[in-house]
Enzyme design. Structure first.
Site, PDB file in Angstrom:
ATOM      1  N   TYR A   1       0.888  10.902 -10.558  1.00 62.90           N
ATOM      2  CA  TYR A   1       0.452   9.799  -9.569  1.00 62.90           C
ATOM      3  C   TYR A   1       0.163   8.622 -10.407  1.00 62.90           C
ATOM      4  O   TYR A   1       0.389   7.616  -9.988  1.00 62.90           O
ATOM      5  CB  TYR A   1      -0.558  10.325  -8.537  1.00 62.90           C
ATOM      6  CG  TYR A   1      -1.301   9.446  -7.960  1.00 62.90           C
ATOM      7  CD1 TYR A   1      -0.637   8.392  -7.054  1.00 62.90           C
ATOM      8  CD2 TYR A   1      -2.544   9.126  -8.271  1.00 62.90           C
ATOM      9  CE1 TYR A   1      -1.381   7.672  -6.459  1.00 62.90           C
ATOM     10  CE2 TYR A   1      -3.289   8.023  -7.629  1.00 62.90           C
ATOM     11  CZ  TYR A   1      -2.710   7.235  -6.669  1.00 62.90           C
ATOM     12  OH  TYR A   1      -3.332   6.343  -6.064  1.00 62.90           O
TER      13      TYR A   1
ATOM     14  N   PHE B   1       0.875  -1.150  -0.172  1.00 59.41           N
ATOM     15  CA  PHE B   1       0.131   0.113  -0.167  1.00 59.41           C
ATOM     16  C   PHE B   1       0.833   1.185   0.203  1.00 59.41           C
ATOM     17  O   PHE B   1       0.473   2.272  -0.381  1.00 59.41           O
ATOM     18  CB  PHE B   1      -0.961   0.132   1.338  1.00 59.41           C
ATOM     19  CG  PHE B   1      -1.914  -0.994   1.340  1.00 59.41           C
ATOM     20  CD1 PHE B   1      -3.189  -0.826   0.748  1.00 59.41           C
ATOM     21  CD2 PHE B   1      -1.694  -2.308   2.089  1.00 59.41           C
ATOM     22  CE1 PHE B   1      -4.029  -1.841   0.948  1.00 59.41           C
ATOM     23  CE2 PHE B   1      -2.519  -3.155   2.129  1.00 59.41           C
ATOM     24  CZ  PHE B   1      -3.790  -2.944   1.614  1.00 59.41           C
TER      25      PHE B   1
END
Ligand code: NAD
Length: 333
Positions: free
Chosen positions: A147, A79
Site C-alpha cells: 500500500y 482520494f
C-alpha cells in the site's frame, strides 16, 4: 464558480472534502467506482451545493479521460485508492493496479486535457518504520507494505509530471484519520471500519465487538503508536492547499498530522473514558505490515499552508458517537 473533481468522493475522507468544498461554494464532481464508497453519501451531500456524480474506474483510462474533457474544471483532488495495509500484504497486485496505475491514468488524462492542478492523498505509510521522531518530510521513505509503496510510486510520477509538464501539486501525507462530520451527516460506513478509533467507538456503543488486531511491537505498552488527525481538520488542509496553489505556491509535499503519538491502548482507553464504557480487549487476527511508532512533524503544513489542527481526541470521539448514533451500520449503499 470553480469546479473541482474529487476522485473517491463517495469514500470516508473524500466525502468530507466534498462537503467542505460545497460549503465553500465550489462546484464538485465526484468520480468513484463505488467499490468501497457509498452513493448515499453523495446523495446526502447534494443538498449542500452543486454536486455531480460520475460512476467510473481509475483503472479505465477512457472513464477518466471522458470526465476531464471539460475546460471548466479547475483542479483535481485525488482520494480514490484502496487503502488497507493488511489486504495489500496479501494482494499487492490490487494495490499497484488500482492506486499506482490509477494515478498514472489520472495524470495522463490531466495532461491530455491541459489540466494541471492536483491535490494528492498520500500517506505516512511511505515512510515505513521511523528512524527519528517526529517524522518530517525529509525523513527517508521506505514503505513496509505494498500500500505505502503504491502511494510512493504515485508520488514519484506526480513529481515528474510536475517538473516536466508543469503540473502544480500538493502531495499530502496523512497520518491516521479519525472522526466524522460534526453535524453527524456523513462518516465512515465500513463495517467493521479498518480504523482504530472508529472500531473502538463502535465497541463502546455495543454496535459490534472490538477486536485488538495490532501486532506486539517495541513501544512502552507494546501496541503501535500513531498520530490521529480528525477528518475535518484534514480536509481543511486540502482547502488550504488549493488556496496555496491558486496563489502561486510551489508544488510540495506536506505531512498532515497532529504531531503527537498515542498508542493503540491509549486510544481505546480514551474512547472508553469519553463514552463512559469499558471496552473488552478481545484479541483478533493480527494485521501484517504494521510497525512500531510514527507521528508527524506538521510544521511545514502549519507554516506554508497556514493551517493547523483544531480538534482534540475527545471531539473526534464525540463526532463518531454522533455519526454512529444516527447511522449504527453506516450508509447502506
Ligand atoms: N483513512 C486513513 O486513515 C488514511 C490515511 C492515509 C491516507 N489515506 C488515503 O486517503 C484516501 C481516502 O481514504 P479513505 O479512508 O477515505 O478510503 P475509502 O475506501 O473510504 O475511500 C476511497 C474511495 O475511492 C474509491 N475508489 C477506490 N478505487 C477506485 C477506482 N479504481 N476507481 C474509482 N474509485 C475508486 C472507493 O470506492 C472509495 O469511495 C486514500 O487515497 C487513502 O490512501 C487514508
Amino acid at each position: 464558480m470553480k469546479k473541482i473533481v474529487v476522485t473517491g468522493g463517495a469514500g470516508y475522507i473524500g466525502s468530507h472534502a466534498v462537503k467542505l468544498l460545497l460549503e465553500k461554494g465550489f462546484e464538485v464532481i465526484v468520480f468513484d467506482n463505488l467499490s468501497r464508497g457509498y452513493s448515499d453519501a453523495v446523495d446526502v451531500l447534494k443538498s449542500y451545493g452543486k454536486l455531480g456524480f460520475v460512476k467510473g474506474d481509475m483503472r479505465n483510462p477512457d472513464d477518466i479521460e471522458a470526465l476531464l474533457n471539460d475546460r471548466s474544471i479547475d483542479a483535481v483532488m485525488h482520494f480514490a485508492a484502496l487503502c488497507l495495509v493488511n489486504e495489500s500484504m496479501e494482494q499487492p497486485e490490487l494495490y499497484f493496479h488500482n492506486n499506482t496505475i490509477g494515478t498514472y491514468n489520472l495524470l495522463e488524462a490531466m495532461r491530455k486535457n491541459d489540466l494541471k492542478k492536483l491535490i494528492f492523498s498520500s500517506t505516512c505509510a511511505v515512510y515505513g518504520e521511523s528512524q527519528y521522531l517526529p517524522v518530517d518530510e525529509l525523513h527517508p521513505v521506505q514503505p513496509m507494505n505494498p500500500y505505502g509503496e503504491s502511494k510512493l510510486l504515485s508520488e514519484k510520477m506526480i513529481r515528474w509530471y510536475g517538473d516536466i509538464h508543469g503540473f502544480s501539486y500538493a502531495i499530502l501525507r496523512y497520518f491516521n484519520v479519525c472522526g466524522a462530520s460534526s453535524d453527524g451527516c456523513i462518516g465512515d460506513s465500513k463495517r467493521p471500519s479498518q480504523l482504530l478509533m472508529q472500531n473502538a467507538v463502535r465497541g463502546a456503543m455495543n454496535i459490534e465487538p472490538f477486536y485488538l488486531t495490532c501486532p506486539q511491537v517495541d513501544t512502552p505498552d507494546g501496541t503501535p503508536v500513531r498520530d490521529y488527525i480528525d477528518v475535518e481538520d484534514l480536509v481543511n488542509a486540502h482547502a488550504a492547499a488549493l488556496q496555496y496553489l491558486d496563489a502561486g505556491g510551489l508544488s510540495d509535499i506536506f505531512n498532515l498530522g497532529n504531531g503527537t503519538g498515542y498508542s493503540v491502548r491509549q486510544i481505546v482507553s480514551k474512547v472508553g473514558e469519553v463514552c463512559g464504557a469499558t471496552i473488552p480487549m478481545v484479541k483478533g487476527e493480527t494485521r501484517k505490515g504494521e510497525y512500531a511508532s510514527i507521528y508527524a512533524q506538521p510544521e511545514k503544513a502549519n507554516i506554508t499552508l497556514n493551517w493547523k489542527t483544531e480538534k482534540d481526541l475527545e471531539s473526534s470521539i464525540r463526532s463518531l458517537q454522533k455519526w454512529y448514533e444516527g447511522h449504527p451500520q453506516g450508509f447502506a449503499r
